[in-house]
Motif scaffolding. Structure first.
Motif, PDB file in Angstrom:
ATOM      1  N   SER A   5       0.827  -1.204   0.000  1.00 38.56           N
ATOM      2  CA  SER A   5       0.000   0.000   0.000  1.00 38.56           C
ATOM      3  C   SER A   5       0.864   1.259   0.000  1.00 38.56           C
ATOM      4  O   SER A   5       0.467   2.283  -0.569  1.00 38.56           O
ATOM      5  N   GLU A   6       2.047   1.194   0.598  1.00 41.79           N
ATOM      6  CA  GLU A   6       2.946   2.348   0.581  1.00 41.79           C
ATOM      7  C   GLU A   6       3.417   2.646  -0.845  1.00 41.79           C
ATOM      8  O   GLU A   6       3.450   3.801  -1.268  1.00 41.79           O
ATOM      9  N   LYS A   7       3.773   1.593  -1.577  1.00 44.41           N
ATOM     10  CA  LYS A   7       4.214   1.763  -2.959  1.00 44.41           C
ATOM     11  C   LYS A   7       3.073   2.280  -3.827  1.00 44.41           C
ATOM     12  O   LYS A   7       3.269   3.131  -4.708  1.00 44.41           O
ATOM     13  N   LYS A   8       1.859   1.778  -3.560  1.00 49.38           N
ATOM     14  CA  LYS A   8       0.695   2.216  -4.323  1.00 49.38           C
ATOM     15  C   LYS A   8       0.412   3.697  -4.068  1.00 49.38           C
ATOM     16  O   LYS A   8       0.151   4.456  -5.001  1.00 49.38           O
ATOM     17  N   ASN A   9       0.490   4.128  -2.808  1.00 48.70           N
ATOM     18  CA  ASN A   9       0.284   5.542  -2.484  1.00 48.70           C
ATOM     19  C   ASN A   9       1.361   6.414  -3.104  1.00 48.70           C
ATOM     20  O   ASN A   9       1.092   7.535  -3.550  1.00 48.70           O
ATOM     21  N   GLU A  10       2.577   5.908  -3.152  1.00 48.14           N
ATOM     22  CA  GLU A  10       3.678   6.629  -3.782  1.00 48.14           C
ATOM     23  C   GLU A  10       3.416   6.825  -5.281  1.00 48.14           C
ATOM     24  O   GLU A  10       3.626   7.916  -5.831  1.00 48.14           O
ATOM     25  N   LEU A  11       2.928   5.778  -5.953  1.00 46.85           N
ATOM     26  CA  LEU A  11       2.602   5.877  -7.375  1.00 46.85           C
ATOM     27  C   LEU A  11       1.433   6.833  -7.612  1.00 46.85           C
ATOM     28  O   LEU A  11       1.439   7.601  -8.582  1.00 46.85           O
ATOM     29  N   ILE A  12       0.452   6.805  -6.724  1.00 41.81           N
ATOM     30  CA  ILE A  12      -0.695   7.715  -6.853  1.00 41.81           C
ATOM     31  C   ILE A  12      -0.231   9.155  -6.743  1.00 41.81           C
ATOM     32  O   ILE A  12      -0.638  10.021  -7.532  1.00 41.81           O
ATOM     33  N   ASN A  13       0.635   9.447  -5.777  1.00 42.86           N
ATOM     34  CA  ASN A  13       1.133  10.819  -5.613  1.00 42.86           C
ATOM     35  C   ASN A  13       1.993  11.262  -6.784  1.00 42.86           C
ATOM     36  O   ASN A  13       2.004  12.435  -7.150  1.00 42.86           O
ATOM     37  N   GLU A  14       2.714  10.339  -7.382  1.00 44.83           N
ATOM     38  CA  GLU A  14       3.604  10.680  -8.488  1.00 44.83           C
ATOM     39  C   GLU A  14       2.848  10.926  -9.791  1.00 44.83           C
ATOM     40  O   GLU A  14       3.198  11.810 -10.571  1.00 44.83           O
ATOM     41  N   TYR A  15       1.802  10.150 -10.051  1.00 44.59           N
ATOM     42  CA  TYR A  15       1.121  10.210 -11.346  1.00 44.59           C
ATOM     43  C   TYR A  15      -0.240  10.906 -11.308  1.00 44.59           C
ATOM     44  O   TYR A  15      -0.956  10.893 -12.291  1.00 44.59           O
ATOM     45  N   CYS A  16      -0.609  11.512 -10.170  1.00 43.64           N
ATOM     46  CA  CYS A  16      -1.926  12.143 -10.096  1.00 43.64           C
ATOM     47  C   CYS A  16      -1.971  13.405 -10.964  1.00 43.64           C
ATOM     48  O   CYS A  16      -0.972  14.080 -11.172  1.00 43.64           O
ATOM     49  N   ILE A  17      -3.167  13.681 -11.464  1.00 42.91           N
ATOM     50  CA  ILE A  17      -3.386  14.870 -12.291  1.00 42.91           C
ATOM     51  C   ILE A  17      -3.925  16.000 -11.427  1.00 42.91           C
ATOM     52  O   ILE A  17      -3.455  17.127 -11.498  1.00 42.91           O
ATOM     53  N   ALA A  18      -4.925  15.692 -10.604  1.00 36.08           N
ATOM     54  CA  ALA A  18      -5.522  16.665  -9.696  1.00 36.08           C
ATOM     55  C   ALA A  18      -5.188  16.283  -8.259  1.00 36.08           C
ATOM     56  O   ALA A  18      -4.550  15.258  -8.007  1.00 36.08           O
ATOM     57  N   LYS A  19      -5.640  17.094  -7.318  1.00 34.03           N
ATOM     58  CA  LYS A  19      -5.295  16.876  -5.914  1.00 34.03           C
ATOM     59  C   LYS A  19      -5.840  15.561  -5.368  1.00 34.03           C
ATOM     60  O   LYS A  19      -5.126  14.804  -4.734  1.00 34.03           O
ATOM     61  N   ASN A  20      -7.107  15.276  -5.596  1.00 36.67           N
ATOM     62  CA  ASN A  20      -7.732  14.073  -5.053  1.00 36.67           C
ATOM     63  C   ASN A  20      -7.867  12.967  -6.090  1.00 36.67           C
ATOM     64  O   ASN A  20      -8.724  12.102  -5.971  1.00 36.67           O
ATOM     65  N   THR A  22      -7.291   9.588  -7.664  1.00 37.88           N
ATOM     66  CA  THR A  22      -6.787   8.284  -7.235  1.00 37.88           C
ATOM     67  C   THR A  22      -7.044   7.192  -8.249  1.00 37.88           C
ATOM     68  O   THR A  22      -6.559   6.076  -8.069  1.00 37.88           O
ATOM     69  N   GLY A  23      -7.779   7.482  -9.317  1.00 39.65           N
ATOM     70  CA  GLY A  23      -8.128   6.404 -10.218  1.00 39.65           C
ATOM     71  C   GLY A  23      -8.075   6.743 -11.687  1.00 39.65           C
ATOM     72  O   GLY A  23      -8.668   6.054 -12.496  1.00 39.65           O
TER      73      GLY A  23
END
Length: 90
Positions: A5-20, A22-23
């Motif tokens: 889950s830590e790696k997944k959260n790291e990827l979400i923060n790196e590749y996100c377009i907007a603030k919230n 996640t998908g």
């Protein structure tokens, strides 16, 4: 074979377009690419794991569909940037 889950959260923060975000397809491609690389490393040790190989092919197809969506929805420039960031050839 799965990601933490830590790696997944790291990827979400790196590749996100907007603030919230996640998908989005960008995040989905990043997560799928991480899972594909983990499975690829698994197959270097376990060469005859054919059941997991089927799962790998499913993940590759799913990532391909997300990449096609990004290409048609966001254009060629965003598609090429994403492929370069993920380190996927093509």
């Amino acid at each position: 074979m799965s990601i933490t889950s830590e790696k997944k959260n790291e990827l979400i923060n790196e590749y996100c377009i907007a603030k919230n975000d996640t998908g989005s397809s960008f995040i989905q491609c990043a997560i799928l690419s991480e899972r594909i690389s983990n499975l690829t490393d698994h197959f270097k040790i376990h060469k005859k794991d054919y059941h997991s190989k089927r799962g790998l092919l499913i993940l590759i197809g799913r990532r391909r569909r997300h990449l096609n969506y990004v290409k048609h929805k966001h254009g060629d420039e965003e598609y090429k940037k994403l492929i370069k960031r993920l380190g996927i050839r093509k």
